[in-house]
Design an enzyme around this catalytic site. Structure first.
Site: not given
Length: 637
Positions: A573-574
Site C-alpha cells: 500500500h503506497q
C-alpha cells in the site's frame, strides 16, 4: 595472453550456486539478469552492472571481497561464505547487495516450475486458464498519432477506472492511458514468476533507495485492483477525522465521503459473505481467539467467488472474474459510455500551457503519442503519479509525505500442513492493537504465500539450511503485521525521469512494528506453532514448548531492530505522495483534487491521502475518485 572480459552473468551464476546449493539450475542466472534489467532507473541498472563487472576482476574483487579472486571463479562453498559474510557485515552496502542477490537467486528458482516445486510440495497453477473472450477492447494507435478528448486519465486502477466511468457517464469524451498491458481471464496462467514480471510495476523490482522495503504494486489494465486481494475496508472514522484536521477538507467528516463509500461499495458488491477462511487465515483466527483478541471477517469486493483452492492464486488474476476489479466494473462502464482505452502507454509528461494542463505526451510501442484534452487526471499511484508530475515541472509538495505501510510477519512452523498459497486471498483480520499511540498501531492480516516470494522472505542462513527449511514450506504459516506508519518518505526522480523512493523508518514506527511482531508471535504460539521466528536476516526463533521462550524471543527481536537492513519490509500500500489539502504549503492538490500549481490537472489515486489509512486503501481510493469525478464533471459543465 588473451584478456578476459568481465561477465555479470558469470558472477550471478557463481553467487546463485552458492545461495542455492544443490537446487541450482542453469536457467537461474539469466532470469536474475533479466529481472535486474527491469529496475526503474537506468542509473541503478548501470551501477549494478558496474558492480557485477568489478566483482569479476582481480582489483574489483579485492576491493569488494578482500580477495584478488574474481567472483565468477569462486566455488559454490566460497560464494556461499561470501554471502553469509556480507549479509551479516557491518557495511550497509554489503548487507544490501547480499540481501538483493540472495532474494533474487531464491525467487528466480522457486518462482518458476521445476524440481523444487515437487520437492517442497507446491503443485503450481491448478489447471489452465479458461478460454474466454476479452470483455474490453483497447484501441490501436498509429505511430506519432494525436488523440483529442475532453478528459485524459492516466492509470486504470481504483482511481483511474472509477473517475473514467464517472466522467464518461456524464457525457464526456474520455481516453484512458494504461502503462501495463491488458490481461484478461484467459491470460491468467498463474505462474508466479511470469505474473510478477508482467503484471506488477517494474516487474516487482522497485524498492526504497536503501533496499529496506520492497514495493509491490499492480501494472496492468485495471491496475492494482486486478492483482490485489479484493479487501475493501472503509477508512476508519478516526482516520477520516485526522484527514479532515490535517487537510482542512470538511468532506472527510461531513458525510460526503461516507456517501461516496456507499456508492462505490454497491458497485463493487462489497460483502463479507465471501470470506470463508482458508487454513492460513483459520490458523491466525484460532490464535487470536485463544488469546481473547479481536478477530473478524474482512469485507471483500467480489461476486460469485467460489473460494476454492484456486483463490490463493488470484494475486495473479482471478480466472473466474469474481474479483470486482475495475477491469470487470468501472472500465466496462466507461467503455460502454464511449471511453477509449490505450494500453502499453508510458506517459512521460503533462503538457502545461499558461498554467493550465492541455494534454499529455506518451510513448506507445516506442513511438510518440500525444493526447490533447481539456482536463488531465493522473491516477498512476503513489509512485508513478509524483514521478510524472515532477517530470512535468511541478514542485511544491509533489512527492512528499509518502506512506508505505511497511509490513513484516511473525512466521511459524506447524505440525500439520497449512499450504499458505491456498485459500481465500484474505478473510480474517485483527485490529486488537490498531489504537495504540492514538490510532497508529498495527493490524494483523495474512496474504497468500507462493514460493517465489516466500522463499525470498524466509531467512537465508546458508544453502543447505534454506533448502531444508523449504522442505517444511507446506507447514509454514504467519501473522502479518501491517503498521500505520508516521514515517514520511519522498518520491523523487532520477535523471532519466524514473521514480526514486526515499524512506527511512522512524524510531517510533520501528517500536510499534517491534511490538506488533512480538504480539504476532503470541498469536502463532497460541495457534499451536512448533517454532516461531521473525523475518530478520539473521533468523531469530524460539520453541513455544520452552518456559519463558517468548519473552526471551521478544527481547532478542527488539534488540536486533528493524532498520538499516536488519529486515526487509514489503509495501503493498503506497499512499500520500500528492496529499490533498487546502494549504499549498502542506499539500499538492486541493479539496477537489485539482493541482495547486496547474489548472485542469487532477490527481485521483492513493497519493492524495493526507496520512496513511491504516487499512487496505483500495476502497478509500475508489471513494475519493467517485467524489472527484463529480467535481470534475461540474467544472467541465
Amino acid at each position: 595472453m588473451v584478456r578476459r572480459e568481465p561477465s555479470p552473468l558469470a558472477v550471478l551464476a557463481a553467487i546463485a550456486r552458492g545461495v542455492l546449493g544443490a537446487g541450482y539450475r542453469s536457467e537461474v542466472p539469466l532470469r536474475m539478469l533479466k529481472t535486474l534489467e527491469r529496475l526503474p532507473s537506468e542509473r541503478d541498472r548501470k551501477q549494478l552492472t558496474m558492480v557485477l563487472r568489478a566483482l569479476d576482476t582481480n582489483s574489483g574483487a579485492l576491493a569488494l571481497t578482500g580477495r584478488r579472486v574474481p567472483v565468477s571463479w569462486l566455488s559454490p562453498a566460497a560464494a556461499e561464505a561470501l554471502m553469509i559474510k556480507w549479509k551479516s557485515g557491518r557495511l550497509n552496502v554489503h548487507r544490501q547487495l547480499a540481501g538483493q542477490i540472495i532474494a533474487l537467486s531464491l525467487s528466480s528458482l522457486y518462482g518458476h516450475p521445476g524440481p523444487e516445486w515437487d520437492r517442497i510440495g507446491y503443485q503450481g497453477p491448478m489447471g489452465t486458464a479458461p478460454k474466454t473472450a476479452p470483455r474490453l477492447t483497447p484501441i490501436d494507435v498509429e505511430p506519432s498519432e494525436t488523440l483529442r478528448c475532453d478528459v485524459v486519465v492516466i492509470g486504470s486502477g481504483a482511481g483511474g477506472g472509477c473517475v473514467a466511468a464517472g466522467l464518461a457517464a456524464a457525457g464526456y469524451d474520455v481516453v484512458v492511458l494504461e502503462k501495463g498491458r491488458y490481461h484478461s481471464e484467459s491470460d491468467f496462467h498463474h505462474y508466479e514468476g511470469d505474473a510478477m514480471r508482467d503484471m506488477y510495476l517494474y516487474g516487482a523490482t522497485i524498492a526504497t533507495d536503501d533496499l529496506g522495503c520492497r514495493i509491490i504494486s499492480g501494472a496492468t489494465l485495471g491496475g492494482g485492483t486486478v492483482v490485489n486481494y479484493a479487501t475493501a475496508f472503509r477508512a476508519p472514522d478516526y482516520v477520516l477525522k485526522e484527514w479532515s484536521a490535517i487537510s482542512g477538507i470538511d468532506a472527510f467528516v461531513s458525510g460526503e465521503i461516507d456517501e461516496s463509500f456507499d456508492e462505490v461499495s454497491e458497485r463493487l458488491n462489497v460483502n463479507t459473505d465471501s470470506s470463508a477462511a482458508g487454513r492460513r487465515d483459520a490458523v491466525m483466527e484460532e490464535g487470536l481467539k485463544k488469546l481473547g483478541w479481536h478477530v473478524d471477517q474482512l469485507p471483500r469486493a467480489v461476486k460469485g467467488c467460489t473460494q476454492d483452492e484456486q483463490c490463493g492464486y488470484c494475486g495473479f488474476g482471478c480466472r473466474i472474474g469474481a474479483k470486482q476489479s475495475t477491469m470487470r466494473t468501472y472500465l466496462e462502464d466507461a467503455t460502454s459510455d464511449g471511453a477509449r482505452i490505450v494500453v502499453g502507454a508510458e506517459v512521460r509528461r503533462v503538457v502545461v500551457r499558461d498554467g493550465k494542463a492541455t494534454g499529455v505526451e506518451a510513448i506507445v510501442g516506442g513511438a510518440p503519442l500525444n493526447v490533447n484534452a481539456k482536463v488531465v487526471v493522473s491516477a498512476g499511484g503513489s509512485i508513478e503519479t509524483p514521478a510524472l508530475l515532477l517530470r512535468s515541472g511541478l514542485r511544491g509538495q509533489v512527492g512528499h509525505n509518502l506512506r508505505l505501510h511497511p509490513g513484516t510477519p511473525a512466521f511459524a512452523i506447524f505440525e500439520d500442513e497449512v499450504r499458505i498459497w491456498e485459500g481465500t486471498l484474505q478473510s480474517r483480520y485483527s485490529k486488537e492493537f490498531a489504537h495504540l499511540d492514538d490510532g497508529y498501531g498495527p493490524i494483523f492480516e495474512t496474504v497468500p504465500g507462493h514460493p517465489g516470494g516466500g522463499s525470498a522472505a524466509l531467512p537465508w542462513l546458508g544453502a543447505r539450511a534454506h533448502r531444508e527449511f523449504m522442505e517444511k514450506y507446506p507447514y509454514v504459516s504467519f501473522c502479518a503485521v501491517l503498521p500505520r506508519d508516521k514515517t514520511a518518505g519522498r518520491v523523487t526522480i532520477a535523471k532519466d525521469g524514473s521514480p526514486r523512493v526515499r524512506y527511512k523508518l522512524q524510531a517510533d514506527d520501528e517500536r510499534r512494528i517491534a511490538d506488533g511482531v512480538i504480539a504476532a508471535g503470541k498469536v502463532m504460539e497460541a495457534a499451536g506453532a512448533k517454532e516461531v521466528f521473525s523475518g530478520h536476516a539473521n533468523s531469530i526463533s524460539y520453541s513455544p514448548s520452552r518456559s519463558g521462550a517468548h519473552d526471551d524471543w521478544a527481547s532478542r527481536t527488539r534488540a536486533a531492530g528493524y532498520r538499516n537492513g536488519k529486515i526487509t519490509f514489503f509495501s503493498y500500500h503506497q499512499m500520500g505522495s500528492c496529499r490533498m489539502g487546502t494549504n499549498p504549503g502542506s499539500s499538492a492538490v486541493g479539496p477537489d483534487n485539482e493541482s495547486h500549481e496547474v489548472k485542469g490537472l487532477y490527481v485521483v489515486d492513493g497519493s492524495t491521502f493526507p496520512t496513511a489509512s491504516g487499512v487496505n486503501p483500495m476502497l478509500s481510493i475508489y471513494a475519493i475518485a467517485n467524489r472527484a469525478s463529480k467535481k470534475i464533471a461540474a467544472r467541465l459543465a
